[in-house]
Design an enzyme around this catalytic site. Structure first.
Site, PDB file in Angstrom:
ATOM      1  N   LYS A  51      37.258  38.760  -7.472  1.00  0.00           N
ATOM      2  CA  LYS A  51      35.998  39.227  -6.877  1.00  0.00           C
ATOM      3  C   LYS A  51      35.788  40.728  -7.048  1.00  0.00           C
ATOM      4  O   LYS A  51      34.651  41.177  -7.253  1.00  0.00           O
ATOM      5  CB  LYS A  51      35.927  38.841  -5.404  1.00  0.00           C
ATOM      6  CG  LYS A  51      36.916  39.545  -4.489  1.00  0.00           C
ATOM      7  CD  LYS A  51      36.766  39.078  -3.053  1.00  0.00           C
ATOM      8  CE  LYS A  51      37.802  39.730  -2.147  1.00  0.00           C
ATOM      9  NZ  LYS A  51      37.590  41.173  -1.997  1.00  0.00           N
ATOM     10  N   THR A  52      36.857  41.519  -6.984  1.00  0.00           N
ATOM     11  CA  THR A  52      36.697  42.968  -7.125  1.00  0.00           C
ATOM     12  C   THR A  52      36.232  43.316  -8.531  1.00  0.00           C
ATOM     13  O   THR A  52      35.379  44.188  -8.718  1.00  0.00           O
ATOM     14  CB  THR A  52      38.022  43.696  -6.808  1.00  0.00           C
ATOM     15  OG1 THR A  52      38.473  43.309  -5.507  1.00  0.00           O
ATOM     16  CG2 THR A  52      37.836  45.202  -6.850  1.00  0.00           C
ATOM     17  N   ASP A 252      31.367  43.677   0.388  1.00  0.00           N
ATOM     18  CA  ASP A 252      32.564  42.866   0.139  1.00  0.00           C
ATOM     19  C   ASP A 252      33.049  42.257   1.460  1.00  0.00           C
ATOM     20  O   ASP A 252      32.751  42.766   2.543  1.00  0.00           O
ATOM     21  CB  ASP A 252      33.658  43.748  -0.469  1.00  0.00           C
ATOM     22  CG  ASP A 252      34.795  42.933  -1.070  1.00  0.00           C
ATOM     23  OD1 ASP A 252      34.659  41.699  -1.194  1.00  0.00           O
ATOM     24  OD2 ASP A 252      35.832  43.544  -1.410  1.00  0.00           O
ATOM     25  N   GLU A 253      33.803  41.164   1.375  1.00  0.00           N
ATOM     26  CA  GLU A 253      34.383  40.495   2.556  1.00  0.00           C
ATOM     27  C   GLU A 253      33.303  40.201   3.605  1.00  0.00           C
ATOM     28  O   GLU A 253      33.488  40.432   4.803  1.00  0.00           O
ATOM     29  CB  GLU A 253      35.500  41.362   3.173  1.00  0.00           C
ATOM     30  CG  GLU A 253      36.620  41.726   2.217  1.00  0.00           C
ATOM     31  CD  GLU A 253      37.538  40.558   1.868  1.00  0.00           C
ATOM     32  OE1 GLU A 253      37.252  39.414   2.284  1.00  0.00           O
ATOM     33  OE2 GLU A 253      38.534  40.786   1.160  1.00  0.00           O
ATOM     34  N   GLN A 300      38.065  32.036   4.230  1.00  0.00           N
ATOM     35  CA  GLN A 300      38.991  33.110   4.612  1.00  0.00           C
ATOM     36  C   GLN A 300      38.462  33.920   5.793  1.00  0.00           C
ATOM     37  O   GLN A 300      38.869  35.062   5.997  1.00  0.00           O
ATOM     38  CB  GLN A 300      39.252  34.035   3.422  1.00  0.00           C
ATOM     39  CG  GLN A 300      39.953  33.347   2.264  1.00  0.00           C
ATOM     40  CD  GLN A 300      40.389  34.334   1.185  1.00  0.00           C
ATOM     41  OE1 GLN A 300      41.303  35.138   1.376  1.00  0.00           O
ATOM     42  NE2 GLN A 300      39.734  34.277   0.038  1.00  0.00           N
ATOM     43  N   ARG A 657      48.476  33.454  -0.514  1.00  0.00           N
ATOM     44  CA  ARG A 657      49.104  34.757  -0.786  1.00  0.00           C
ATOM     45  C   ARG A 657      50.189  34.612  -1.841  1.00  0.00           C
ATOM     46  O   ARG A 657      50.599  35.604  -2.452  1.00  0.00           O
ATOM     47  CB  ARG A 657      49.744  35.353   0.482  1.00  0.00           C
ATOM     48  CG  ARG A 657      48.822  35.683   1.648  1.00  0.00           C
ATOM     49  CD  ARG A 657      47.601  36.450   1.270  1.00  0.00           C
ATOM     50  NE  ARG A 657      46.488  35.547   0.994  1.00  0.00           N
ATOM     51  CZ  ARG A 657      45.394  35.869   0.336  1.00  0.00           C
ATOM     52  NH1 ARG A 657      45.263  37.076  -0.159  1.00  0.00           N
ATOM     53  NH2 ARG A 657      44.427  34.994   0.133  1.00  0.00           N
TER      54      ARG A 657
END
Length: 849
Positions: A51-52, A252-253, A300, A657
């Site tokens: 995503k970044t 973002d997020e 998330q 993770r």
């Protein structure tokens, strides 16, 4: 690119990248998201889906293909660390001009807006940002003045309630109107202790808290968002300035935003301002609402306890007209086995937008699972596995992370690692800026910049000790109230305080003179915060007091103050227009996640952290511990569907993770509130397909006994490896060989019921989560002890009188006799309150300590 209606020609400082350079190495969904032209875009970015990269490429695309200028872009992230990474990537794409862009956290962006225009709503530019400790100190002062019980209404609980009000944009004025209309902030002699309704107390304290923040020219973290929304709503010209300035807003997020942040985005974008878009523009044009891009993953969303509202991302398409959603499902982090486990677990949440992660990296290793008898033995097994991975497989310790649901679980894990001599670092201890000596030094700096800051001024009055105790503080406080000034006004005019002795007045005047001189020094050296820090440490006596101390810990405190000066020097080097106020701002806005270790560096240590802290991180090897009902998922989620869904999202985060190998562990017995409690396996384990898991040990000792030892043992030789007449009736559905498959205990709907899990109810119906007909087990004929096939491979020669052992049922015991009978050797153990037991060694569920 200049076209009719476009803003201006492309900034010549932006490196002109051809389209292929920005999307050539992306997958089709990523490329579509980068190029999308429209007013509202939701990028549903699954864990590890890049995503970044997509977000930074989209910004570069907006600048090079839509003709936008860097100053027209606002990019928001949740941590300074993420913002720095994004800025770094942008610099590699578009050049040094990226350093001039607004790429920051919500709070940092709001600080810039409030520093510029905050005076329009009564907030002076030099305002102080209070951290949690400062806020708690302020609540304690209010409690003292208003005479309410801080044990019943703790400062932390009150601040949590105030934070909820602010996250929902509920003002103190609204709360007072509803619950305490007769109270006026700043009113003296008001006794909240008379109030029987807690809501009235919260309303009064909230209003007084805000009143005192305003008097101190201070804000808390929530205020940074709330006051910015207030500014934009109260001052149309300010709102219009930012509507024209920011034509592209990227967040973002987004799943972690709360209601106040959601409203802030709408206000900055001008979504509700009624403007019409420039239809002839290539991009957002000069007028009308800004184009909004949000990136997030509803799977998330794990910060509801901080006020995050998952509805913001779930309802994006309804909230923003003509919105488009693009899902990123290809994962570049984990193996397919890990992703299949994550997909299977999260699929049990209802109301989510379907998404299935996949990777081209292959299946990888199975998930390794282990059921330990106790939390301590779980920790020992984990430590042994880490030691093996490091010694035999060459895995770096820094490539391994151990994660858990709650901080309380770390103690046994730490003990296990210490005993195995495995180096580790615990994330979540005392933060650098929370250390007492650092807080003291920063309090001096805050008081220099903002003399109205009563909290920090009162903190440093007698630090280091200068004979100004509680009585002197109360005298100054009372005098300040009488003259209608700040605490500093009371100090500066201490010579006017009636009845003050020379013994108190003299050090007060010296303190006032020192602070005035430090303020003058700071004004002269404002561009050199490191020099100001050095002057404060020297003149205040903070450094001298610690250097004189004989306490060994004070030497490390000296080093911490040295580190603070180094941080200030680093800030100077990296900030062209450095100021003392700017330096204090950077220290105030440091988040917990900004202090996490850099994953690319080899620290030589295993990392221990909670699952909430782990979000956004990745490790080749991950141990997910405490997989038990009541531990994970947390006990609070047992009867609350929404909380259980959040716990499941937390499990999804934990699983994803891991890059190469995931370990999951549980304990059959865990200490809770000073007592040992039997723990059911987590329902999340049952939601992972059985073929993905390699169980090294499916059942703990007592579970093995319940599921079959009685049937295999002789009538004379008990199921616990000892001679007794107890019958141990074990439900066949619990802990048997079917564990890990869905058939082992009931449907997903039965989880979360306190009557079936974590309640201590026994029997097959309770364990299966449904009503069943229980049949009496068929009694097997008695067998001689020598015919028992069970063997735990313990040797009689390893046991001597006086040795300590632990038994799954009887607990800790002392060996009082050992009889070597070959295959049928027996030891006699005194288990204290459980009595003396004779145990056949090879079948007894014991461990020598």
């Amino acid at each position: 690119m200049a076209t009719k209606g476009s803003d201006v020609q492309q900034d010549p400082d932006v490196i002109a990248r051809p389209p292929e350079a920005l999307i050539g190495d992306l997958n089709p969904q990523q490329a579509e998201a980068v190029q999308y032209r429209g007013p509202a875009l939701l990028i549903g970015a699954g864990a590890g889906s890049g995503k970044t990269r997509v977000l930074t490429r989209r910004i570069a695309w907006i600048l090079t293909q839509f003709g936008a200028w860097p100053s027209q872009v606002l990019a928001i992230t949740f941590t300074n660390k993420a913002a720095a990474e994004m800025r770094e990537r942008l610099e590699s794409l578009i050049g040094p001009v990226a350093s001039r862009m607004w790429v920051s956290t919500f709070h940092s962006a709001c600080v810039r807006i409030l520093r510029r225009d905050g005076e329009r709503i009564g907030l002076k530019s030099g305002f102080t940002i209070y951290d949690t400790a400062d806020c708690e100190r302020l609540i304690k002062l209010i409690a003292n003045d208003f005479n309410f019980d801080v044990k019943r209404y703790t400062p932390r609980s009150i601040l949590a309630r105030i934070s909820d009000y602010k996250n929902n944009l509920t003002s103190a004025r609204e709360m007072l109107a509803q619950y305490a209309p007769d109270f006026k902030p700043g009113q003296r002699g008001y006794r909240v202790g008379r109030i029987g309704n807690p809501e009235e107390l919260y309303a009064v304290v909230y209003a007084e808290y805000q009143h005192r923040l305003a008097a101190a020219n201070a804000v808390d973290f929530d205020d940074l968002i709330v006051r910015t929304v207030e500014l934009l709503r109260a001052c149309p010209d300010v709102a219009e300035y930012y509507h024209r300035k920011f034509r592209y807003i990227l967040v973002d997020e987004y799943q972690d935003t709360n209601h106040a942040q959601y409203v802030l985005i709408r206000e900055l974008a001008g979504v509700d301002a009624g403007g019409h878009a420039d239809m002839g523009a290539v991009g957002a044009g000069r007028v009308g609402p800004a184009w909004i891009t949000v990136v997030g993953d509803s799977d998330q969303s794990i910060y509801a306890f901080r006020g995050a509202d998952i509805r913001n991302i779930q309802d994006f398409e309804q909230d923003f007209p003509n919105a488009k959603t693009i899902m990123l499902e290809q994962n570049y982090r984990s193996t397919q086995t890990i992703l299949d486990a994550a997909n299977a677990v999260i699929a049990h949440n209802e109301g989510r937008k379907p998404k299935r992660l996949w990777t081209a990296a292959g299946a990888g290793e199975q998930i390794t699972a282990y059921a330990a008898d106790t939390a301590q033995l779980e920790a020992h097994w984990i430590a042994a596995q880490i030691k093996r991975l490091h010694t035999d497989d060459g895995v770096r310790y820094s490539d391994i992370a151990v994660m858990y649901r709650a901080n309380a679980q770390s103690r046994s894990l730490e003990e296990g690692l210490i005993q195995a001599r495995v180096p580790y670092q615990l994330i979540g201890g005392t933060k650098f800026y929370e250390r007492r000596e650092v807080k003291d030094a920063l309090a001096y700096l805050q008081a220099i910049v903002n003399p109205a800051d009563d909290i920090n001024m009162r903190r440093i009055l007698n630090v280091p000790k200068r004979g100004l105790g509680a009585r002197a503080e109360s005298q100054v406080t009372l005098h300040a109230q009488q003259i209608g000034g700040t605490f500093w006004d009371g100090v500066a005019h201490a010579d006017q305080i009636e009845g003050m002795t020379a013994r108190t007045l003299n050090p007060l005047m010296r303190f006032a003179q020192m602070m005035q001189e430090l303020r003058e020094f700071a004004q002269e050296h404002d561009a050199k915060p490191s020099q100001i820090v050095a002057e404060v440490l020297e003149r205040s006596g903070l450094l001298e007091e610690l250097k004189k101390s004989q306490d060994p810990q004070d030497q490390s405190r000296v080093e911490n103050l040295s580190q603070l000066q180094s941080v200030a020097a680093e800030y100077e080097q990296n900030t062209p227009d450095a100021t003392l106020a700017g330096f204090l701002e950077t220290t105030a806005l440091v988040a917990d996640s900004d202090q996490l270790p850099d994953e690319s560096q080899d620290s030589g240590k295993v990392t221990l952290m909670t699952l909430h802290t782990a979000k956004g991180l990745e490790y080749p090897i991950v141990f997910l511990t405490g997989m038990e009902q009541g531990t994970f998922p947390h006990a609070r989620a047992m009867e609350d569907t929404s909380e259980l869904s959040e716990e499941r999202r937390l499990a999804y985060v934990g699983i994803t993770r891991a890059k190469r190998h995931l370990f999951v562990t549980r304990a059959a017995v865990r200490a809770q509130w000073g007592r040992s409690a039997e723990m059911m396996p987590s329902q999340f384990l049952d939601e992972i397909p059985a073929d993905l898991i390699d169980w090294k040990r499916k059942e703990a000792g007592m579970e093995r006994m319940r599921s079959g030892w009685r049937a295999n043992a002789s009538h004379d030789f008990g199921a616990h490896g000892g001679w007794n007449d107890d019958e141990f009736d074990a439900p066949s559905s619990f802990g048997g060989s079917s564990y890990g498959s869905r058939s082992s205990y009931g449907s997903g709907s039965s989880y979360g019921s306190r009557s079936t899990y974590g309640s201590g109810v026994r029997g097959s119906a309770a364990h299966a989560g449904k009503v069943t007909t229980r049949r009496a087990p068929v009694r097997q004929p008695a067998q001689p002890a020598s015919s028992l096939k069970t063997d735990n491979h313990l040797r009689i020669e390893d046991f001597a009188v006086g040795d300590k052992v632990t038994h799954d049922k009887f607990g800790l015991g002392t060996v009082v006799d050992a009889q070597d009978k070959g295959r049928n050797s027996v030891i006699t153990v005194d288990f204290g309150s459980s009595g003396v037991k004779r145990l056949m060694l090879r079948v007894a569920p014991i461990e020598k300590l």
